[in-house]
Scaffold this motif. Sequence first.
Motif, PDB file in Angstrom:
ATOM      1  N   HIS A 119      84.726 -26.101 -46.782  1.00  0.00           N
ATOM      2  CA  HIS A 119      83.630 -25.207 -47.137  1.00  0.00           C
ATOM      3  C   HIS A 119      83.766 -24.724 -48.579  1.00  0.00           C
ATOM      4  N   LEU A 120      84.991 -24.484 -49.026  1.00  0.00           N
ATOM      5  CA  LEU A 120      85.192 -24.048 -50.404  1.00  0.00           C
ATOM      6  C   LEU A 120      84.659 -25.086 -51.385  1.00  0.00           C
ATOM      7  N   HIS A 121      84.828 -26.359 -51.052  1.00  0.00           N
ATOM      8  CA  HIS A 121      84.290 -27.412 -51.918  1.00  0.00           C
ATOM      9  C   HIS A 121      82.771 -27.520 -51.800  1.00  0.00           C
ATOM     10  N   ASP A 122      82.210 -27.029 -50.699  1.00  0.00           N
ATOM     11  CA  ASP A 122      80.758 -27.057 -50.538  1.00  0.00           C
ATOM     12  C   ASP A 122      80.072 -25.908 -51.267  1.00  0.00           C
ATOM     13  N   LEU A 123      80.839 -24.871 -51.610  1.00  0.00           N
ATOM     14  CA  LEU A 123      80.244 -23.727 -52.288  1.00  0.00           C
ATOM     15  C   LEU A 123      79.856 -24.099 -53.720  1.00  0.00           C
ATOM     16  N   SER A 124      78.964 -23.313 -54.270  1.00  0.00           N
ATOM     17  CA  SER A 124      78.400 -23.635 -55.576  1.00  0.00           C
ATOM     18  C   SER A 124      79.391 -23.375 -56.702  1.00  0.00           C
ATOM     19  N   LEU A 125      79.074 -23.922 -57.850  1.00  0.00           N
ATOM     20  CA  LEU A 125      79.875 -23.674 -59.047  1.00  0.00           C
ATOM     21  C   LEU A 125      79.859 -22.190 -59.388  1.00  0.00           C
ATOM     22  N   ARG A 126      78.739 -21.521 -59.134  1.00  0.00           N
ATOM     23  CA  ARG A 126      78.638 -20.092 -59.429  1.00  0.00           C
ATOM     24  C   ARG A 126      79.709 -19.292 -58.677  1.00  0.00           C
ATOM     25  N   GLU A 130      82.887 -17.085 -60.321  1.00  0.00           N
ATOM     26  CA  GLU A 130      82.920 -15.628 -60.136  1.00  0.00           C
ATOM     27  C   GLU A 130      84.139 -15.155 -59.357  1.00  0.00           C
ATOM     28  N   ARG A 131      84.878 -16.068 -58.728  1.00  0.00           N
ATOM     29  CA  ARG A 131      86.056 -15.685 -57.952  1.00  0.00           C
ATOM     30  C   ARG A 131      87.307 -16.255 -58.590  1.00  0.00           C
ATOM     31  N   ARG A 132      88.387 -15.470 -58.583  1.00  0.00           N
ATOM     32  CA  ARG A 132      89.653 -15.958 -59.119  1.00  0.00           C
ATOM     33  C   ARG A 132      90.282 -16.937 -58.132  1.00  0.00           C
ATOM     34  N   THR A 133      90.722 -18.075 -58.657  1.00  0.00           N
ATOM     35  CA  THR A 133      91.308 -19.103 -57.801  1.00  0.00           C
ATOM     36  C   THR A 133      92.529 -18.579 -57.059  1.00  0.00           C
ATOM     37  N   ASP A 333      85.115 -14.668 -43.815  1.00  0.00           N
ATOM     38  CA  ASP A 333      84.137 -14.266 -44.825  1.00  0.00           C
ATOM     39  C   ASP A 333      83.882 -15.408 -45.811  1.00  0.00           C
ATOM     40  N   LEU A 334      84.964 -16.135 -46.158  1.00  0.00           N
ATOM     41  CA  LEU A 334      84.790 -17.295 -47.034  1.00  0.00           C
ATOM     42  C   LEU A 334      83.941 -18.358 -46.353  1.00  0.00           C
ATOM     43  N   ILE A 335      84.240 -18.605 -45.055  1.00  0.00           N
ATOM     44  CA  ILE A 335      83.464 -19.605 -44.320  1.00  0.00           C
ATOM     45  C   ILE A 335      82.000 -19.189 -44.223  1.00  0.00           C
ATOM     46  N   ASP A 336      81.764 -17.880 -44.083  1.00  0.00           N
ATOM     47  CA  ASP A 336      80.397 -17.384 -43.926  1.00  0.00           C
ATOM     48  C   ASP A 336      79.651 -17.260 -45.244  1.00  0.00           C
ATOM     49  N   THR A 337      80.367 -17.416 -46.366  1.00  0.00           N
ATOM     50  CA  THR A 337      79.674 -17.380 -47.653  1.00  0.00           C
ATOM     51  C   THR A 337      78.702 -18.555 -47.726  1.00  0.00           C
ATOM     52  N   PRO A 338      77.432 -18.301 -47.859  1.00  0.00           N
ATOM     53  CA  PRO A 338      76.462 -19.405 -47.829  1.00  0.00           C
ATOM     54  C   PRO A 338      76.580 -20.294 -49.055  1.00  0.00           C
ATOM     55  N   SER A 339      76.331 -21.569 -48.856  1.00  0.00           N
ATOM     56  CA  SER A 339      76.308 -22.506 -49.978  1.00  0.00           C
ATOM     57  C   SER A 339      74.984 -22.348 -50.712  1.00  0.00           C
ATOM     58  N   GLU A 340      75.090 -22.095 -52.004  1.00  0.00           N
ATOM     59  CA  GLU A 340      73.871 -21.894 -52.795  1.00  0.00           C
ATOM     60  C   GLU A 340      73.073 -23.190 -52.891  1.00  0.00           C
ATOM     61  N   ILE A 341      73.774 -24.302 -52.995  1.00  0.00           N
ATOM     62  CA  ILE A 341      73.115 -25.599 -53.130  1.00  0.00           C
ATOM     63  C   ILE A 341      73.306 -26.376 -51.827  1.00  0.00           C
ATOM     64  N   ALA A 400      73.174 -31.087 -67.939  1.00  0.00           N
ATOM     65  CA  ALA A 400      74.105 -31.891 -67.145  1.00  0.00           C
ATOM     66  C   ALA A 400      74.389 -31.218 -65.808  1.00  0.00           C
ATOM     67  N   ARG A 401      74.587 -29.910 -65.813  1.00  0.00           N
ATOM     68  CA  ARG A 401      74.870 -29.198 -64.566  1.00  0.00           C
ATOM     69  C   ARG A 401      73.688 -29.276 -63.598  1.00  0.00           C
ATOM     70  N   LEU A 402      72.482 -29.207 -64.152  1.00  0.00           N
ATOM     71  CA  LEU A 402      71.298 -29.305 -63.291  1.00  0.00           C
ATOM     72  C   LEU A 402      71.134 -30.719 -62.750  1.00  0.00           C
ATOM     73  N   LEU A 403      71.437 -31.719 -63.567  1.00  0.00           N
ATOM     74  CA  LEU A 403      71.325 -33.098 -63.104  1.00  0.00           C
ATOM     75  C   LEU A 403      72.318 -33.374 -61.979  1.00  0.00           C
ATOM     76  N   TYR A 404      73.479 -32.767 -62.045  1.00  0.00           N
ATOM     77  CA  TYR A 404      74.485 -32.905 -60.986  1.00  0.00           C
ATOM     78  C   TYR A 404      74.168 -32.015 -59.773  1.00  0.00           C
ATOM     79  N   ARG A 405      73.186 -31.155 -59.913  1.00  0.00           N
ATOM     80  CA  ARG A 405      72.805 -30.161 -58.901  1.00  0.00           C
ATOM     81  C   ARG A 405      73.945 -29.190 -58.610  1.00  0.00           C
ATOM     82  N   PHE A 406      74.654 -28.797 -59.660  1.00  0.00           N
ATOM     83  CA  PHE A 406      75.565 -27.666 -59.513  1.00  0.00           C
ATOM     84  C   PHE A 406      74.747 -26.388 -59.362  1.00  0.00           C
ATOM     85  N   TYR A 407      73.540 -26.420 -59.918  1.00  0.00           N
ATOM     86  CA  TYR A 407      72.556 -25.355 -59.757  1.00  0.00           C
ATOM     87  C   TYR A 407      71.210 -26.019 -59.479  1.00  0.00           C
TER      88      TYR A 407
END
Length: 604
Positions: A119-126, A130-133, A333-341, A400-407
């Motif tokens: 799920h962490l890999h499914d979450l958006s670049l945003r 915004e979160r510290r690794t 809570d991490l699992i429940d964080t919705p994927s933006e994309i 480039a980020r939009l073409l990759y659909r990071f956003y």
Amino acid sequence: MPPARSDGADRPLGPTLRRFLPYLWPDDAPALKARIVGAMVFVVLSKLVQVYGAPFALQGAVDRMASGDRGLANLVLLLVIGYAAARFSTVVFDNLRNAVFERVGQDATQRLAAAVFRHLHDLSLRFHLERRTGAVTKVVERGTKSIDTMLYFLLFNIAPTVLELTLVLGIFATRFGWWLVAGTVTMVVVYIVFTRIVTDWRAALRQRMNDLDTGAVAHAVDSLLNFETVKYFNAEAREAKRYSNAVAAYADAAVVSENSLAWLNIGQALITNVMMAGGMALVAWGWASGRFSPGDVVLVSTLLAQLFRPLDLLGMVYRTIRQGAIDMGAMFDLIDTPSEITDALGAAPLAVTRGAVRFEGVQFGYDPDRAILKGIDLNIPAGQTVAVVGPSGAGKSTLARLLYRFYDVTGGRITIDGQDIAQVTQTSLRGAIGIVPQDTVLFNDTIGYNIAYGREGATDAEVAAAARGAAIASFIQSLSDGFDTRVGERGLKLSGGEKQRVAIARTLVKNPPILILDEATSALDSRTESEILDTLEAIERGRTTIVIAHRLSTVVHADRIVVLEAGRVAEQGTHAELLAANGVYAEMWARQQAEREEALAVGE
């Protein structure tokens, strides 16, 4: 933004445990269910022997010894042996239980950890920006570690204690009367209420301690990941002081938390020992009146002592389960964080026939109140190289980020061969695009692994061919370990040019029809840049290529150059056409040429 996490001390225990149960009782794993049933059978056998075997054997031995009949010596000996055998059997059943259940705990841990990681890999670049690794990995580490502990205490402490209490109360009711039952129940209730009140108070202290621990780890990881920056600004002492302050705050909180444990232990000991004294005194009084035997006093003391043993652990068990719920809740809570994309409903795989890319009226802003792209119309024909240039902040890398659909775009659309990229699967979209980024970050593994990462299943021959195509094969052959040479954290053992060539080779292994070069040479010296430009121009042939650049000298070969300014297309054309137009591009070219000549003059 991820949802705000509730305070751990206020997090409901029940919902977290219910959320956890599917990992304990997986529908697709009947063998694991059988292991759980088998473990519970051993739990029941252990408690039956512990309650009915050992105490009654000891009671029988004491009563026969108290009778003064020496002819019962053999029977007393057998009862003593039976008492020891019962105690040994309890240990055997408990360890068999652990052996049978171990696979269940490990499987539950693996399932949940894998679900969180995916799920962490499914979450958006945003989310990741915004979160510290360090903080995120600490949450996952704590959550996964709590699984096995919670399983053990829930199934092998609380459930057996309830069973044991039921059996002991049955014995007290039939042999000693309801007064002993009432006293025992009262003691247990008072013990549980006291333990919960104090433990909930300690949970708040523990949560603060965890937050400070997470902060200290996050500071450390952030500082180590940026150690070059630390050295650039001679900030080693500053970083050490910052980390020391974070650790000191954690230490203070830990002292308060651990000191509160002493009050919990003292209160629990007072309750259990008052009950022990009262129960034995009442049975002794009954013995004095001829109602009970000496062995009954031993029986009651043995049963209560055995009952107190898990109850003495109840505070630790409750704290562990409570803390486990806090840690697992944070992970949920991490699992429940919705994927933006997310993929659109019924999204089909992208079908790339030619590789033509179009930006149609694209609008986008990282924040709603600050637009970056303001209606970009850009056509990139299949097989052509289109360069995008402009000042910093113009929105070049955002394309480039939009073409990759990071956003996702906030207006307009982006198409590949006429297919809206928002309507195709992300996997197929990103599989069709390759990128050589400005800042190449490599895995802390071998050069061969990093090159082969471009495509799963790449063969050694393909990796070697890609290295030759990226003009890095001779460098790799000069290393003593060749492709098995480790590149270090983030590839820091390699120079900037070497890392860029590894990135190029990785993209060659992927062999995508669409290629993005995002300021791929901006961090390199002129000589290395010239060498890599030749390599890049070679791999551009036959691909639809978007070159994002700041230095105009790197894109003069492009079929078309698009100039962005303030989020809009200011002008476009070939290098010669744009110079002749004497507009924004020509001004940028003249300024960069002057800067280059000035730098050369200084160098001489």
